[in-house]
Design a protein around this motif. Sequence first.
Motif, PDB file in Angstrom:
ATOM      1  N   ILE A  94     -52.298 -69.708  80.900  1.00  0.00           N
ATOM      2  CA  ILE A  94     -51.222 -68.755  80.594  1.00  0.00           C
ATOM      3  C   ILE A  94     -51.836 -67.615  79.784  1.00  0.00           C
ATOM      4  O   ILE A  94     -52.518 -67.849  78.788  1.00  0.00           O
ATOM      5  CB  ILE A  94     -50.086 -69.416  79.802  1.00  0.00           C
ATOM      6  N   GLU A  95     -51.601 -66.392  80.231  1.00  0.00           N
ATOM      7  CA  GLU A  95     -52.236 -65.229  79.618  1.00  0.00           C
ATOM      8  C   GLU A  95     -51.192 -64.148  79.368  1.00  0.00           C
ATOM      9  O   GLU A  95     -50.426 -63.788  80.264  1.00  0.00           O
ATOM     10  CB  GLU A  95     -53.341 -64.722  80.546  1.00  0.00           C
ATOM     11  N   TRP A  96     -51.159 -63.638  78.137  1.00  0.00           N
ATOM     12  CA  TRP A  96     -50.346 -62.460  77.820  1.00  0.00           C
ATOM     13  C   TRP A  96     -51.283 -61.290  77.573  1.00  0.00           C
ATOM     14  O   TRP A  96     -52.275 -61.414  76.862  1.00  0.00           O
ATOM     15  CB  TRP A  96     -49.477 -62.685  76.586  1.00  0.00           C
ATOM     16  N   MET A  97     -50.972 -60.143  78.180  1.00  0.00           N
ATOM     17  CA  MET A  97     -51.831 -58.976  78.066  1.00  0.00           C
ATOM     18  C   MET A  97     -51.000 -57.717  77.914  1.00  0.00           C
ATOM     19  O   MET A  97     -49.901 -57.601  78.489  1.00  0.00           O
ATOM     20  CB  MET A  97     -52.723 -58.848  79.302  1.00  0.00           C
ATOM     21  N   CYS A  98     -51.499 -56.780  77.131  1.00  0.00           N
ATOM     22  CA  CYS A  98     -50.872 -55.466  76.968  1.00  0.00           C
ATOM     23  C   CYS A  98     -51.846 -54.396  77.422  1.00  0.00           C
ATOM     24  O   CYS A  98     -53.044 -54.454  77.112  1.00  0.00           O
ATOM     25  CB  CYS A  98     -50.479 -55.239  75.506  1.00  0.00           C
ATOM     26  N   ARG A  99     -51.342 -53.419  78.177  1.00  0.00           N
ATOM     27  CA  ARG A  99     -52.148 -52.276  78.611  1.00  0.00           C
ATOM     28  C   ARG A  99     -51.401 -51.001  78.277  1.00  0.00           C
ATOM     29  O   ARG A  99     -50.231 -50.838  78.649  1.00  0.00           O
ATOM     30  CB  ARG A  99     -52.426 -52.341  80.109  1.00  0.00           C
ATOM     31  N   GLN A 100     -52.057 -50.076  77.582  1.00  0.00           N
ATOM     32  CA  GLN A 100     -51.463 -48.781  77.284  1.00  0.00           C
ATOM     33  C   GLN A 100     -52.568 -47.785  76.973  1.00  0.00           C
ATOM     34  O   GLN A 100     -53.725 -48.165  76.761  1.00  0.00           O
ATOM     35  CB  GLN A 100     -50.494 -48.878  76.103  1.00  0.00           C
ATOM     36  N   ALA A 101     -52.225 -46.506  76.969  1.00  0.00           N
ATOM     37  CA  ALA A 101     -53.193 -45.453  76.716  1.00  0.00           C
ATOM     38  C   ALA A 101     -53.125 -45.019  75.254  1.00  0.00           C
ATOM     39  O   ALA A 101     -52.173 -45.318  74.540  1.00  0.00           O
ATOM     40  CB  ALA A 101     -52.932 -44.260  77.637  1.00  0.00           C
ATOM     41  N   ARG A 102     -54.165 -44.305  74.833  1.00  0.00           N
ATOM     42  CA  ARG A 102     -54.188 -43.736  73.484  1.00  0.00           C
ATOM     43  C   ARG A 102     -54.986 -42.424  73.536  1.00  0.00           C
ATOM     44  O   ARG A 102     -55.890 -42.279  74.374  1.00  0.00           O
ATOM     45  CB  ARG A 102     -54.815 -44.723  72.494  1.00  0.00           C
ATOM     46  N   PRO A 103     -54.621 -41.408  72.708  1.00  0.00           N
ATOM     47  CA  PRO A 103     -53.612 -41.463  71.647  1.00  0.00           C
ATOM     48  C   PRO A 103     -52.166 -41.424  72.139  1.00  0.00           C
ATOM     49  O   PRO A 103     -51.268 -41.864  71.438  1.00  0.00           O
ATOM     50  CB  PRO A 103     -53.944 -40.248  70.800  1.00  0.00           C
ATOM     51  N   ASN A 104     -51.907 -40.848  73.319  1.00  0.00           N
ATOM     52  CA  ASN A 104     -50.547 -40.877  73.855  1.00  0.00           C
ATOM     53  C   ASN A 104     -50.359 -42.151  74.672  1.00  0.00           C
ATOM     54  O   ASN A 104     -51.176 -42.490  75.516  1.00  0.00           O
ATOM     55  CB  ASN A 104     -50.297 -39.645  74.735  1.00  0.00           C
ATOM     56  N   GLN A 105     -49.246 -42.833  74.441  1.00  0.00           N
ATOM     57  CA  GLN A 105     -49.042 -44.157  75.029  1.00  0.00           C
ATOM     58  C   GLN A 105     -48.873 -44.122  76.535  1.00  0.00           C
ATOM     59  O   GLN A 105     -49.268 -45.040  77.237  1.00  0.00           O
ATOM     60  CB  GLN A 105     -47.804 -44.802  74.386  1.00  0.00           C
ATOM     61  N   LEU A 106     -48.302 -43.042  77.096  1.00  0.00           N
ATOM     62  CA  LEU A 106     -47.975 -42.960  78.520  1.00  0.00           C
ATOM     63  C   LEU A 106     -47.089 -44.145  78.908  1.00  0.00           C
ATOM     64  O   LEU A 106     -46.026 -44.321  78.338  1.00  0.00           O
ATOM     65  CB  LEU A 106     -49.246 -42.903  79.374  1.00  0.00           C
ATOM     66  N   ILE A 107     -47.501 -44.993  79.839  1.00  0.00           N
ATOM     67  CA  ILE A 107     -46.718 -46.172  80.227  1.00  0.00           C
ATOM     68  C   ILE A 107     -47.303 -47.389  79.519  1.00  0.00           C
ATOM     69  O   ILE A 107     -48.497 -47.666  79.608  1.00  0.00           O
ATOM     70  CB  ILE A 107     -46.762 -46.388  81.747  1.00  0.00           C
ATOM     71  N   LYS A 108     -46.437 -48.126  78.820  1.00  0.00           N
ATOM     72  CA  LYS A 108     -46.870 -49.360  78.162  1.00  0.00           C
ATOM     73  C   LYS A 108     -46.525 -50.536  79.059  1.00  0.00           C
ATOM     74  O   LYS A 108     -45.406 -50.650  79.544  1.00  0.00           O
ATOM     75  CB  LYS A 108     -46.187 -49.526  76.802  1.00  0.00           C
ATOM     76  N   GLU A 109     -47.517 -51.412  79.281  1.00  0.00           N
ATOM     77  CA  GLU A 109     -47.326 -52.551  80.169  1.00  0.00           C
ATOM     78  C   GLU A 109     -47.612 -53.856  79.429  1.00  0.00           C
ATOM     79  O   GLU A 109     -48.603 -53.976  78.718  1.00  0.00           O
ATOM     80  CB  GLU A 109     -48.255 -52.450  81.379  1.00  0.00           C
ATOM     81  N   ASN A 110     -46.725 -54.827  79.613  1.00  0.00           N
ATOM     82  CA  ASN A 110     -46.924 -56.179  79.108  1.00  0.00           C
ATOM     83  C   ASN A 110     -46.944 -57.135  80.289  1.00  0.00           C
ATOM     84  O   ASN A 110     -46.051 -57.086  81.142  1.00  0.00           O
ATOM     85  CB  ASN A 110     -45.825 -56.572  78.128  1.00  0.00           C
TER      86      ASN A 110
END
Length: 419
Positions: free
Chosen positions: A382-398
């Motif tokens: 079981i894996e939880w992962m977050c993907r987002q950009a920086r410095p502007n978040q754009l689309i945040k994915e969980n």
Amino acid sequence: MKISRLTAAFALLISAFGYVVAQNGTTTPYSAYGFGVLRDHATSTQRSMGGVGYAMNSGRQINAMNPASHAAIDSLTFLFDFGLDFTNLWQTENQDGTNVSDNNFGGGLDYATMQFPLGRYMGGAVGLLPYSSVGYSFGSEINNGIDTRQGSGSLNELYVAVAGQPFKGFTIGANISYLFGTIINETYTTITSSGYQTLSQRQLIVRDFHLNFGAQYSLPLNKGDRLTVGLTYSPAKTLLGTGRRVDYDTAQDSKPEFSDEHSLKNQYSLPETWGAGINYQFGRKVMVEFDYTYQPWSKAKFRGFAEDAGMMEYADRSKFALGAQYTPDVRGAYYRCMTYRLGAFWSDDYMKLLGNQLREYGVSCGFGFPVPNFKTTINLGIEWMCRQARPNQLIKENYLNITLGVNFNEMWFRQSKIY
């Protein structure tokens, strides 16, 4: 008996290849850029430990992350491992001050690998692994119409590996893989008033070879403990294949028009990849590993197409991973024979979108369920992962990923006795 069993295993592996190529569980709009979402050759067992594996070697588990690990196999043992992946994705994007959410599902057969002995101090492996994957679908309004964008496809590695032990504790290995696949990005433009629709399709078709080298050194310590260090290296290379744009007038069912067709050679490339890990085993019960991966993608080439200009640029990729597993008692009650795993990872990804670099981080856990009276193990992760950009978040994915791997471990090379 040996030949019939090997033939059956090879047939099973080949049949699995078709499913691995056909399946693609990726469901993120970030995969619309570059070569999509990169994969790191981790099996279900390794993903439940944060994706570690450069310094891992065991005669009971296949490790495709470091080809040197294949020399650890017992001279009588045959291994077959395949994995399934199921993903639930939550996306959040800020549009004009309002958070807009979406939810998607994906999954399928992830990989298939086979490992076998080549002698007392040598081992080999074959398998099919994903290198990268693309999968997304979204739309937006334009003047007098709607733009709908979707993508699919993957790059896959069909590999053959050989490893040996030149002297006690030290193993080296190499694999050569056939890198192949087609990535398709499509844009449908529909005029609302008339229903007129066009399709613009960008295709990247890759057909090439790739190399990976690895080494491991294990140092036995007191009371059955063992320290292992591992190193892998893949050289940079230009890609071979074709890129092109294909346009369709779907309303008139016209013939496709080909344009911007070009060779990938000297215009698209992969960077070198370095991987290093350190692994410590406390007897047969506890194992802990830390890994680091580095890819200088800023030196790689990606020509792309005119409509992508200014959207994406490459950035150097770094990944840190930490994992551990615990087996209370290999010969005790069932729950004590189970293996319990934990892991975490953090990564700066290889894409910069409008000047914002993607970042990924996550935690994982898993269980190894031994099959009674067999050496086969079912691995659940079981894996939880977050993907987002920086410095502007754009689309945040969980992400919530569930991985299921089946590891067959049999003494197929034992000679039968005649009484």
